[in-house]
Design an enzyme around this catalytic site. Structure first.
Site, mmCIF file in Angstrom:
data_model
loop_
_atom_site.group_PDB
_atom_site.id
_atom_site.type_symbol
_atom_site.label_atom_id
_atom_site.label_comp_id
_atom_site.label_asym_id
_atom_site.label_seq_id
_atom_site.Cartn_x
_atom_site.Cartn_y
_atom_site.Cartn_z
ATOM 1 C CB THR A 1 29.952 35.183 47.009
ATOM 2 O OG1 THR A 1 29.660 34.910 45.363
ATOM 3 C CG2 THR A 1 30.181 36.742 47.440
ATOM 4 C CB THR B 1 28.215 31.453 45.251
ATOM 5 O OG1 THR B 1 28.980 30.863 44.456
ATOM 6 C CG2 THR B 1 27.902 30.446 46.442
ATOM 7 N N GLY C 1 36.475 31.051 44.131
ATOM 8 C CA GLY C 1 36.743 30.237 45.386
ATOM 9 C C GLY C 1 38.132 29.781 45.549
ATOM 10 N NE ARG D 1 36.897 26.431 40.141
ATOM 11 C CZ ARG D 1 35.916 27.125 41.203
ATOM 12 N NH1 ARG D 1 34.754 26.930 41.101
ATOM 13 N NH2 ARG D 1 36.505 28.485 41.755
ATOM 14 C CB VAL D 2 35.655 21.169 43.523
ATOM 15 C CG1 VAL D 2 35.076 21.663 44.856
ATOM 16 C CG2 VAL D 2 35.313 20.004 43.112
ATOM 17 N N GLY D 3 35.143 24.595 43.668
ATOM 18 C CA GLY D 3 35.509 25.976 44.493
ATOM 19 C C GLY D 3 35.313 25.907 45.778
ATOM 20 C CG ASP D 4 34.633 29.485 47.666
ATOM 21 O OD1 ASP D 4 34.178 29.244 46.475
ATOM 22 O OD2 ASP D 4 34.082 30.361 48.438
HETATM 23 C C1 SD4 Z 1 33.134 29.368 43.021
HETATM 24 N N1 SD4 Z 1 32.844 30.928 44.813
HETATM 25 O O1 SD4 Z 1 32.877 28.407 42.455
HETATM 26 C C2 SD4 Z 1 32.289 30.185 43.771
HETATM 27 C C3 SD4 Z 1 31.838 30.949 42.602
HETATM 28 C C4 SD4 Z 1 31.177 32.361 43.264
HETATM 29 O O2 SD4 Z 1 30.954 34.357 42.647
HETATM 30 O O3 SD4 Z 1 30.796 32.678 44.242
HETATM 31 N N2 SD4 Z 1 31.252 33.398 42.331
HETATM 32 O O4 SD4 Z 1 34.331 29.494 43.064
#
Ligand code: SD4
Length: 348
Positions: free
Chosen positions: A259, A208, A262, A236-239
């Protein structure tokens, strides 16, 4: 009296014009030890250096941090060699590229999209959600329909290279994020030569991009954009698109972004936590360290096997980072630091 007021106003205006002029002509607005460092832009991972250069084009002319962070993160979003953000990002387990992004300005305005398909510049859609709707977050088909209504064109984001990686992954179909390359976890770590600006050193394909900036006026903004964890479940949704988790900006205090995995960041509302700790007087690095430590405390065994990194800047332009595992770094560009790459200290 009237004349004196007029004179004072004119003097203030010309001083402002002078300082803006100074910025555009590269005069250093930062005096070591006395004033805040500004403008300044910071972003996650080594590929952040190319993004920082685009952001700097805005900042050096006295432009707004909000415009800078949008312009900056659009660089990796558009790059076909970058498989972790935007176009050509690795897909979910169903072969669909779904993007997460958010943006926040100095006034607390924010916008976000999650699980957005078919649009390269998720960050620009997030900005329009902020500016053109009464909402903060749009997801999935609703986000796509909104983007199309704003003039974005539907594209296929899955490039042959990303599709090949997905088909390879399908053979085992095991969801096992690899540390530091969670968004491209199928492939070998050093696969990418994403280096369009011929920056010195190796440039790897990282995850990210989170970017935070302070403009010449001293205002902060941030942006975060990603294709998320490679081969995640569809939906799926991350942070990264969640205000407070993947990004937070408070113009009185500072800004932070994250990063890594998430789910761990959401659990502690990481970026907001980092900003609140800076409000209490923690340095950026200490605030990031405390957030990482909370992740460990929740589940030390789980934390050993994954990566999370935080990056923060305070109102003075002091910056720092901290991560769970070695390997996380960030790029800093100001009149004082020449897009240097700094390794985050790690808990393990
Ligand atoms: C997520 N934080 O989708 C992001 C992915 C990421 O290093 O940053 N990967 O969870």
């Amino acid at each position: 009296m009237q004349d004196r007021r007029h004179f004072l106003k004119a003097a203030a205006l010309s001083a402002a014009a002078l300082s803006l002029d100074g910025v555009s002509s590269h005069a250093a607005p930062y005096v070591k030890g006395s004033k805040a460092i500004k403008p300044i832009v910071l972003s996650t991972w080594d590929f952040g250096r190319a993004a920082n250069l685009a952001a700097w084009e805005v900042l050096k002319k006295g432009g707004r941090a909000l415009d800078a962070v949008e312009a900056g993160v659009k660089v990796p979003e558009a790059d076909p060699n970058n498989h972790t953000v935007g176009y050509s990002g690795y897909p979910d387990r169903d072969g669909r590229v779904t993007l997460d992004a958010c943006i926040m300005d100095e006034l607390g305005n924010c916008g976000s999209v999650a699980a957005l398909e078919h649009i390269t510049h998720a960050i620009s859609v997030a900005r329009l959600v902020m500016e053109k709707t009464p909402h903060i977050m749009l997801v999935g088909d609703g986000a796509l329909q909104f983007a199309l209504s704003q003039g974005f064109k539907k594209e296929n984001l899955l490039t042959p290279e990303s599709e090949k990686a997905w088909r390879e992954w399908l053979k085992k179909s095991e969801y096992k994020p690899v540390m530091n390359i969670e968004n491209s976890s199928y492939s070998t770590e050093k696969e990418t030569t994403f280096n369009p600006l011929k920056l010195p050193g190796n440039v790897y394909n990282h995850d990210t991009i989170g970017m935070v900036a302070i403009d010449a006026a001293g205002n902060l903004s941030g942006a975060c954009t990603t294709s998320g964890m490679a081969f995640k479940l569809h939906g799926r949704v991350g942070d990264s698109p969640i205000i407070g988790a993947g990004l937070y900006v408070d113009n009185e205090v500072g800004a932070a972004t994250s990063t890594g995995v998430g789910e761990e960041v959401i659990r502690i509302v990481g970026s907001h936590l980092v900003v609140e700790l800076m409000r209490q007087g923690y340095s950026p690095e200490k605030a990031c360290k405390e957030a990482v430590t909370r992740i460990v405390k929740k589940n030390p065994e789980r934390a050993k096997g994954l990566q999370v990194g935080f990056l923060a800047v305070n109102k003075k332009g002091e910056h720092g980072a901290y991560c769970l595992q070695k390997g996380f770094n960030y790029a800093v560009l100001s009149n004082d630091s020449n897009n240097v790459l700094i390794d985050g200290k790690s808990y393990f």
